[in-house]
Design an enzyme around this catalytic site. Sequence first.
Site, short mmCIF file in Angstrom:
data_model
loop_
_atom_site.label_atom_id
_atom_site.label_comp_id
_atom_site.label_asym_id
_atom_site.label_seq_id
_atom_site.Cartn_x
_atom_site.Cartn_y
_atom_site.Cartn_z
N CYS A 123 0.82 -1.23 0.00
CA CYS A 123 0.00 0.00 0.00
C CYS A 123 0.85 1.26 0.00
O CYS A 123 0.36 2.34 -0.36
CB CYS A 123 -0.94 0.00 1.19
SG CYS A 123 -1.86 -1.51 1.33
N HIS A 268 -3.90 6.66 2.01
CA HIS A 268 -4.26 5.34 1.50
C HIS A 268 -5.62 4.98 2.07
O HIS A 268 -5.88 5.18 3.27
CB HIS A 268 -3.19 4.33 1.94
CG HIS A 268 -3.62 2.91 1.75
ND1 HIS A 268 -4.16 2.45 0.58
CD2 HIS A 268 -3.60 1.85 2.60
CE1 HIS A 268 -4.45 1.17 0.71
NE2 HIS A 268 -4.12 0.78 1.93
N ASN A 298 -10.26 -0.96 -0.81
CA ASN A 298 -8.81 -0.83 -0.66
C ASN A 298 -8.14 -1.36 -1.94
O ASN A 298 -8.29 -2.54 -2.26
CB ASN A 298 -8.37 -1.64 0.57
CG ASN A 298 -6.88 -1.61 0.81
OD1 ASN A 298 -6.10 -1.22 -0.06
ND2 ASN A 298 -6.47 -2.01 2.00
C1 COA Z 1 -11.05 -5.92 8.85
C2 COA Z 1 -11.84 -4.88 9.62
C3 COA Z 1 -12.81 -4.17 8.71
C4 COA Z 1 -12.63 -5.57 10.73
O1 COA Z 1 -13.38 -4.60 11.44
P1 COA Z 1 -13.37 -4.64 13.04
O2 COA Z 1 -14.27 -3.57 13.48
O3 COA Z 1 -11.93 -4.58 13.47
O4 COA Z 1 -14.01 -6.03 13.32
P2 COA Z 1 -13.44 -7.23 14.19
O5 COA Z 1 -12.32 -7.91 13.46
O6 COA Z 1 -13.18 -6.71 15.56
O7 COA Z 1 -14.69 -8.18 14.18
C5 COA Z 1 -15.89 -7.87 14.86
C6 COA Z 1 -16.89 -8.98 14.63
O8 COA Z 1 -17.39 -8.89 13.28
C7 COA Z 1 -17.26 -10.15 12.63
N1 COA Z 1 -16.98 -9.93 11.21
C8 COA Z 1 -15.78 -9.87 10.58
N2 COA Z 1 -15.96 -9.63 9.28
C9 COA Z 1 -17.29 -9.54 9.08
C10 COA Z 1 -18.08 -9.30 7.95
N3 COA Z 1 -17.54 -9.10 6.73
N4 COA Z 1 -19.42 -9.25 8.10
C11 COA Z 1 -19.99 -9.43 9.30
N5 COA Z 1 -19.29 -9.66 10.42
C12 COA Z 1 -17.95 -9.72 10.31
C13 COA Z 1 -16.09 -10.82 13.33
O9 COA Z 1 -16.17 -12.21 13.17
C14 COA Z 1 -16.30 -10.37 14.75
O10 COA Z 1 -17.27 -11.19 15.34
P3 COA Z 1 -17.09 -11.67 16.87
O11 COA Z 1 -17.12 -10.40 17.68
O12 COA Z 1 -18.28 -12.54 17.06
O13 COA Z 1 -15.77 -12.37 16.91
C15 COA Z 1 -10.88 -3.84 10.28
O14 COA Z 1 -10.17 -4.43 11.32
C16 COA Z 1 -9.91 -3.26 9.31
O15 COA Z 1 -10.27 -2.51 8.42
N6 COA Z 1 -8.60 -3.55 9.48
C17 COA Z 1 -7.55 -3.07 8.65
C18 COA Z 1 -7.77 -3.44 7.23
C19 COA Z 1 -6.53 -3.93 6.55
O16 COA Z 1 -5.84 -4.75 7.05
N7 COA Z 1 -6.28 -3.41 5.37
C20 COA Z 1 -5.21 -3.82 4.57
C21 COA Z 1 -3.92 -3.13 4.85
S1 COA Z 1 -3.89 -1.42 4.75
#
Ligand code: COA
Length: 341
Positions: A123, A268, A298
């Site tokens: 990224c 980004h 993304n």
């Molecule tokens: C991936 C991302 C959107 C997840 O959002 P979050 O708010 O952190 O969510 P969590 O991982 O804490 O998950 C919360 C709950 O939602 C659930 N969940 C995850 N993806 C889901 C989806 N697509 N739809 C519904 N529920 C989902 C999880 O299983 C979790 O359930 P649980 O509480 O029963 O375990 C977020 O962490 C993110 O954007 N991270 C960075 C992204 C990244 O890596 N980008 C690439 C590099 S720049």
Amino acid sequence: MSNKIESHHSDFNAVITGHGSYAPPGILTNTDLAKMVETSDEWIKTRTGIERRHICKDNESTAQLATEAAKKAIAKAGLTPEQIELIIVATITPEMVFPSTACFVQQNLGSKKAWAFDLAAACSGFIYGISIAQQFIESGRVHNALIVGAETLTKITNYKDRTSCILFGDGAGAIVIEGKPKEKGKTQSGIIYSTMYTDGNSWQALNCQAYGSRNPVSKPLDDPKKIFMEIKGREVYQQAVRRIVETITECLEKCKITIDDVKMIVSHQMNARIIESAAKRLELPDDKIFININEYGNTSAASVPLAFDQAIREGKIKRGDIVILVAFGAGLTWGANVIRF
Ligand SMILES: CC(C)(COP(=O)(O)OP(=O)(O)OC[C@H]1O[C@@H](n2cnc3c(N)ncnc32)[C@H](O)[C@@H]1OP(=O)(O)O)[C@@H](O)C(=O)NCCC(=O)NCCS
């Protein structure tokens, strides 16, 4: 670990003279994804800000997207492809193992004079690319450079993993930078400052492990999912906010400017909540943050140039404005460029 480039030791300014972007016409909506994995439009929108993403067909490739964006940037600069001297393509979804995607872009454009190579910094690739081109231009080694960020991430996305498949899309963005002699007594435009960082210890937070020399195509994979991107979303989230805040703060200090001097921060687009949370810590007003993740998701190295091009076309960035481009991603890598556009 880090590398900083300030432009005041050179006779030339590295000025952005052209910009362009391209996304494939295919669209994947949140509702489409909800038919593939257990998720919903509401969950994706509120957790990430993403509403849809552009996706390639099987026969569309990274070099094709890159070429379309590049053509627009070169035309905007008032140059012809034959005049381009250096091509850098930032990508983690290359055309093939080798030759580089940049070679195909050079071929497609007919830029016979240009030497061309790929840059794999995920990224942060476009940010790294700008700082590399900046050095070649400021040293007078080349008169101009084309920098492209292009990705077909949907080709390495696991559409059975709801935590990652909702995030990614395809696209490309490009700029042309030209060397312009510094004029005494005038405010200098161009790339003012670049800073880059790497933390290889955290490589497991974001990766795609096959097929490289650790997992060659000739050996069966211990886990078939290694052909796809894997992310540790929660870990990345925290780090991303912290590094974006740190990097922008460093840019302001080094360039002796304040947020009031900055017209726009183009980050980004990894998650709208990450960007908004960094903006809140920096006490940035909403109109100084550009967000277009709703449309593209993304797109890794393509994300910053796609957003930068759109912000300029929408009149949100004008000539003379100070802009900070900032990114964070796999590696881990992060960095920023301060530009007087
Ligand atoms: C991936 C991302 C959107 C997840 O959002 P979050 O708010 O952190 O969510 P969590 O991982 O804490 O998950 C919360 C709950 O939602 C659930 N969940 C995850 N993806 C889901 C989806 N697509 N739809 C519904 N529920 C989902 C999880 O299983 C979790 O359930 P649980 O509480 O029963 O375990 C977020 O962490 C993110 O954007 N991270 C960075 C992204 C990244 O890596 N980008 C690439 C590099 S720049």
